[in-house]
Design a protein around this motif. Sequence first.
Motif, PDB file in Angstrom:
ATOM      1  N   GLN A   1     -47.738  74.195 -35.025  1.00 12.49           N
ATOM      2  CA  GLN A   1     -48.200  73.517 -36.236  1.00 12.49           C
ATOM      3  C   GLN A   1     -47.817  72.038 -36.230  1.00 12.49           C
ATOM      4  OE1 GLN A   1     -46.838  75.608 -39.741  1.00 12.49           O
ATOM      5  NE2 GLN A   1     -48.064  77.402 -39.279  1.00 12.49           N
ATOM      6  N   ALA A   2     -47.343  71.555 -35.099  1.00 15.06           N
ATOM      7  CA  ALA A   2     -46.816  70.180 -35.035  1.00 15.06           C
ATOM      8  C   ALA A   2     -47.216  69.522 -33.715  1.00 15.06           C
ATOM      9  CB  ALA A   2     -45.294  70.211 -35.180  1.00 15.06           C
ATOM     10  N   PHE A   3     -48.517  69.428 -33.483  1.00 15.15           N
ATOM     11  CA  PHE A   3     -49.011  68.978 -32.189  1.00 15.15           C
ATOM     12  C   PHE A   3     -48.498  67.596 -31.806  1.00 15.15           C
ATOM     13  CE2 PHE A   3     -52.037  67.174 -29.192  1.00 15.15           C
ATOM     14  CZ  PHE A   3     -52.216  68.223 -28.291  1.00 15.15           C
ATOM     15  N   TYR A   4     -48.276  66.748 -32.774  1.00 15.69           N
ATOM     16  CA  TYR A   4     -47.930  65.359 -32.475  1.00 15.69           C
ATOM     17  C   TYR A   4     -46.432  65.103 -32.316  1.00 15.69           C
ATOM     18  CZ  TYR A   4     -52.724  63.729 -33.022  1.00 15.69           C
ATOM     19  OH  TYR A   4     -54.072  63.513 -32.834  1.00 15.69           O
TER      20      TYR A   4
ATOM     21  N   TYR B   1     -46.834  74.085 -27.776  1.00 20.76           N
ATOM     22  CA  TYR B   1     -47.844  73.580 -28.699  1.00 20.76           C
ATOM     23  C   TYR B   1     -49.117  74.402 -28.592  1.00 20.76           C
ATOM     24  CZ  TYR B   1     -44.888  69.386 -28.486  1.00 20.76           C
ATOM     25  OH  TYR B   1     -43.835  68.519 -28.526  1.00 20.76           O
ATOM     26  N   SER B   2     -49.928  74.371 -29.644  1.00 22.98           N
ATOM     27  CA  SER B   2     -51.248  75.002 -29.644  1.00 22.98           C
ATOM     28  C   SER B   2     -52.308  73.930 -29.832  1.00 22.98           C
ATOM     29  CB  SER B   2     -51.348  76.032 -30.772  1.00 22.98           C
ATOM     30  OG  SER B   2     -52.676  76.505 -30.908  1.00 22.98           O
ATOM     31  N   CYS B   3     -53.397  74.035 -29.084  1.00 23.82           N
ATOM     32  CA  CYS B   3     -54.489  73.059 -29.209  1.00 23.82           C
ATOM     33  C   CYS B   3     -55.428  73.391 -30.355  1.00 23.82           C
ATOM     34  CB  CYS B   3     -55.290  72.999 -27.900  1.00 23.82           C
ATOM     35  SG  CYS B   3     -54.316  72.575 -26.439  1.00 23.82           S
ATOM     36  N   ARG B   4     -55.769  74.663 -30.525  1.00 23.63           N
ATOM     37  CA  ARG B   4     -56.846  75.016 -31.436  1.00 23.63           C
ATOM     38  C   ARG B   4     -56.468  74.942 -32.910  1.00 23.63           C
ATOM     39  NH1 ARG B   4     -54.637  79.985 -30.427  1.00 23.63           N
ATOM     40  NH2 ARG B   4     -55.142  81.695 -31.843  1.00 23.63           N
ATOM     41  N   LYS B   5     -55.192  74.773 -33.213  1.00 23.19           N
ATOM     42  CA  LYS B   5     -54.805  74.607 -34.613  1.00 23.19           C
ATOM     43  C   LYS B   5     -55.027  73.174 -35.094  1.00 23.19           C
ATOM     44  CE  LYS B   5     -51.336  78.300 -34.587  1.00 23.19           C
ATOM     45  NZ  LYS B   5     -52.292  79.313 -35.006  1.00 23.19           N
TER      46      LYS B   5
ATOM     47  N   VAL C   1     -61.278  73.376 -30.280  1.00 20.84           N
ATOM     48  CA  VAL C   1     -61.300  74.135 -29.027  1.00 20.84           C
ATOM     49  C   VAL C   1     -60.958  75.584 -29.338  1.00 20.84           C
ATOM     50  CG1 VAL C   1     -60.729  72.157 -27.543  1.00 20.84           C
ATOM     51  CG2 VAL C   1     -58.883  73.529 -28.539  1.00 20.84           C
ATOM     52  N   SER C   2     -61.248  76.471 -28.422  1.00 18.38           N
ATOM     53  CA  SER C   2     -61.053  77.900 -28.689  1.00 18.38           C
ATOM     54  C   SER C   2     -59.711  78.426 -28.199  1.00 18.38           C
ATOM     55  CB  SER C   2     -62.179  78.699 -28.034  1.00 18.38           C
ATOM     56  OG  SER C   2     -62.157  78.514 -26.627  1.00 18.38           O
ATOM     57  N   ASP C   3     -58.978  77.635 -27.466  1.00 17.42           N
ATOM     58  CA  ASP C   3     -57.717  78.090 -26.875  1.00 17.42           C
ATOM     59  C   ASP C   3     -56.963  76.879 -26.342  1.00 17.42           C
ATOM     60  OD1 ASP C   3     -58.936  77.553 -24.208  1.00 17.42           O
ATOM     61  OD2 ASP C   3     -60.112  79.325 -24.689  1.00 17.42           O
ATOM     62  N   GLY C   4     -55.886  77.136 -25.618  1.00 15.15           N
ATOM     63  CA  GLY C   4     -55.133  76.049 -24.997  1.00 15.15           C
ATOM     64  C   GLY C   4     -53.756  75.867 -25.599  1.00 15.15           C
ATOM     65  N   ALA C   5     -52.786  75.608 -24.730  1.00 20.41           N
ATOM     66  CA  ALA C   5     -51.407  75.370 -25.159  1.00 20.41           C
ATOM     67  C   ALA C   5     -50.709  74.489 -24.139  1.00 20.41           C
ATOM     68  CB  ALA C   5     -50.652  76.695 -25.309  1.00 20.41           C
ATOM     69  N   TYR C   6     -49.703  73.764 -24.606  1.00 14.32           N
ATOM     70  CA  TYR C   6     -48.849  72.970 -23.726  1.00 14.32           C
ATOM     71  C   TYR C   6     -47.417  73.473 -23.870  1.00 14.32           C
ATOM     72  CZ  TYR C   6     -52.749  69.666 -23.422  1.00 14.32           C
ATOM     73  OH  TYR C   6     -53.986  69.099 -23.215  1.00 14.32           O
ATOM     74  N   LEU C   7     -46.729  73.548 -22.755  1.00 14.57           N
ATOM     75  CA  LEU C   7     -45.355  74.052 -22.745  1.00 14.57           C
ATOM     76  C   LEU C   7     -44.457  73.072 -22.012  1.00 14.57           C
ATOM     77  CD1 LEU C   7     -43.079  76.229 -22.900  1.00 14.57           C
ATOM     78  CD2 LEU C   7     -44.067  77.224 -20.822  1.00 14.57           C
ATOM     79  N   PHE C   8     -43.273  72.865 -22.580  1.00  7.38           N
ATOM     80  CA  PHE C   8     -42.241  72.068 -21.923  1.00  7.38           C
ATOM     81  C   PHE C   8     -40.997  72.931 -21.762  1.00  7.38           C
ATOM     82  CE2 PHE C   8     -45.147  69.022 -23.595  1.00  7.38           C
ATOM     83  CZ  PHE C   8     -45.160  67.989 -22.650  1.00  7.38           C
TER      84      PHE C   8
ATOM     85  N   MET D   1     -50.172  69.484 -40.014  1.00  6.18           N
ATOM     86  CA  MET D   1     -51.318  70.350 -39.770  1.00  6.18           C
ATOM     87  C   MET D   1     -52.105  70.568 -41.060  1.00  6.18           C
ATOM     88  SD  MET D   1     -51.578  74.166 -38.093  1.00  6.18           S
ATOM     89  CE  MET D   1     -51.176  75.098 -39.565  1.00  6.18           C
ATOM     90  N   VAL D   2     -51.391  70.776 -42.163  1.00  2.00           N
ATOM     91  CA  VAL D   2     -52.003  71.031 -43.472  1.00  2.00           C
ATOM     92  C   VAL D   2     -51.142  70.374 -44.549  1.00  2.00           C
ATOM     93  CG1 VAL D   2     -53.015  73.252 -42.791  1.00  2.00           C
ATOM     94  CG2 VAL D   2     -50.706  73.188 -43.763  1.00  2.00           C
ATOM     95  N   TYR D   3     -51.618  70.419 -45.784  1.00  2.00           N
ATOM     96  CA  TYR D   3     -50.788  70.035 -46.920  1.00  2.00           C
ATOM     97  C   TYR D   3     -50.298  71.320 -47.587  1.00  2.00           C
ATOM     98  CZ  TYR D   3     -49.186  68.022 -51.320  1.00  2.00           C
ATOM     99  OH  TYR D   3     -48.400  67.638 -52.390  1.00  2.00           O
ATOM    100  N   PRO D   4     -49.010  71.655 -47.462  1.00  2.00           N
ATOM    101  CA  PRO D   4     -48.512  72.891 -48.074  1.00  2.00           C
ATOM    102  C   PRO D   4     -48.364  72.722 -49.582  1.00  2.00           C
ATOM    103  CG  PRO D   4     -46.729  71.736 -46.952  1.00  2.00           C
ATOM    104  CD  PRO D   4     -47.968  70.941 -46.708  1.00  2.00           C
ATOM    105  N   TYR D   5     -49.177  73.476 -50.323  1.00  2.00           N
ATOM    106  CA  TYR D   5     -49.179  73.390 -51.784  1.00  2.00           C
ATOM    107  C   TYR D   5     -48.665  74.701 -52.360  1.00  2.00           C
ATOM    108  CZ  TYR D   5     -50.860  72.500 -56.542  1.00  2.00           C
ATOM    109  OH  TYR D   5     -50.932  72.305 -57.894  1.00  2.00           O
ATOM    110  N   TYR D   6     -47.513  74.637 -53.013  1.00  2.00           N
ATOM    111  CA  TYR D   6     -46.896  75.833 -53.593  1.00  2.00           C
ATOM    112  C   TYR D   6     -47.256  75.901 -55.074  1.00  2.00           C
ATOM    113  CZ  TYR D   6     -43.314  79.153 -55.090  1.00  2.00           C
ATOM    114  OH  TYR D   6     -42.655  80.233 -55.634  1.00  2.00           O
ATOM    115  N   CYS D   7     -47.922  76.999 -55.442  1.00  2.00           N
ATOM    116  CA  CYS D   7     -48.365  77.154 -56.825  1.00  2.00           C
ATOM    117  C   CYS D   7     -48.350  78.637 -57.199  1.00  2.00           C
ATOM    118  CB  CYS D   7     -49.777  76.588 -56.989  1.00  2.00           C
ATOM    119  SG  CYS D   7     -50.447  76.744 -58.649  1.00  2.00           S
ATOM    120  N   THR D   8     -47.812  78.946 -58.342  1.00  2.00           N
ATOM    121  CA  THR D   8     -47.698  80.349 -58.756  1.00  2.00           C
ATOM    122  C   THR D   8     -48.859  80.803 -59.639  1.00  2.00           C
ATOM    123  OG1 THR D   8     -46.308  79.672 -60.620  1.00  2.00           O
ATOM    124  CG2 THR D   8     -45.172  80.350 -58.595  1.00  2.00           C
TER     125      THR D   8
END
Length: 323
Positions: free
Chosen positions: A121-124, A135-139, A143-150, A249-256
């Motif tokens: 969720q933190a590609f950058y 990391y995940s590419c498609r999030k 693209v349909s897949d892909g990942a980077y690993l260190f 990745m997104v704006y997390p909005y917490y609402c009840t």
Amino acid sequence: MRSIGGYFSLELPCQTWGEKYPNGIKLNAGRYALEYILKAKGYKKLWIPYYCCDTVLQPVQSLGIDYEFYHINKNLEIAEKVSVGKDEALLYVDYFGLKGTYADYGVAYDYGSNVIIDKTQAFYDIPKEGVDTFYSCRKFFGVSDGAYLFTDKPLDEDLPFDHSSERLRAQLDRIDLSPEEAFNEYHKSEENLDCVGIHRMSKLTQAMMNTIDYWKVACQRMRNYQYLNRYLEESNGIHLNFTCDTVPMVYPYYCTKAGLRNHLIKNHIYVAKYWPNVEEWTGKDKDSVEADLAEHLIPLPIDQRYGEEEMKFIIETIRNYGK
């Protein structure tokens, strides 16, 4: 000599700066990057946050290793110190791309070489040296897949290339048809990815990742996040640190407010639930932080496809709910 002449393939213009992570180990999905680390380092047990996607269990169960859950707090940080053995690892998720500093300097410091940072969720967020990170590419991209690993421990296996063309149908149909009509294809793609096992990133996905203007994408995501936060911060029940170099990745909005998630979806604002499996994992503890987050945290889209007009519509749809 490569083939010359004949029919054209899909034309993908290559950016002069190329991939974001050219030196990473290129794999086909985040779950397989995790499996790669677990195999390469021979871990016997993995500590997993309750607030996490259930795909992390796929490599754990595939390898037959032990696992145990741990709790996080409302700040999305480890609630209590976890006792991690020398042949065990702790997985921490850089939630929404907003917990990078804590992940790289808090968790990594506390657990040393026995930590694995999930940055799907933190590609950058640049990987911290000496810390296993994937990391995940498609999030973040179309693209349909892909990942980077260190990692400092390469796996001694000759991995075959994955093939992405059939899996890309959902992305193509979303353009040709509509998001709604392509949704079934998206699920088929996800199911296919569940079964393929560890592969190298497909040549198609790598070529597509070479076409992306990463700076432009980052700027748009940051602008959209800041715009939503300007108008929703006061009503948002969760407050996470956003810095000038954060690319969420997104704006997390917490609402009840009951039913808000469905209201957004009915208005064609497609928001996921992170994650449906959490309620099952936490069992009878319905008052846990994780179950509460799964129920009430709504990840609002802020990605590069959208601008101020779409952000205004999201805000208006939220404000008008229940009136």
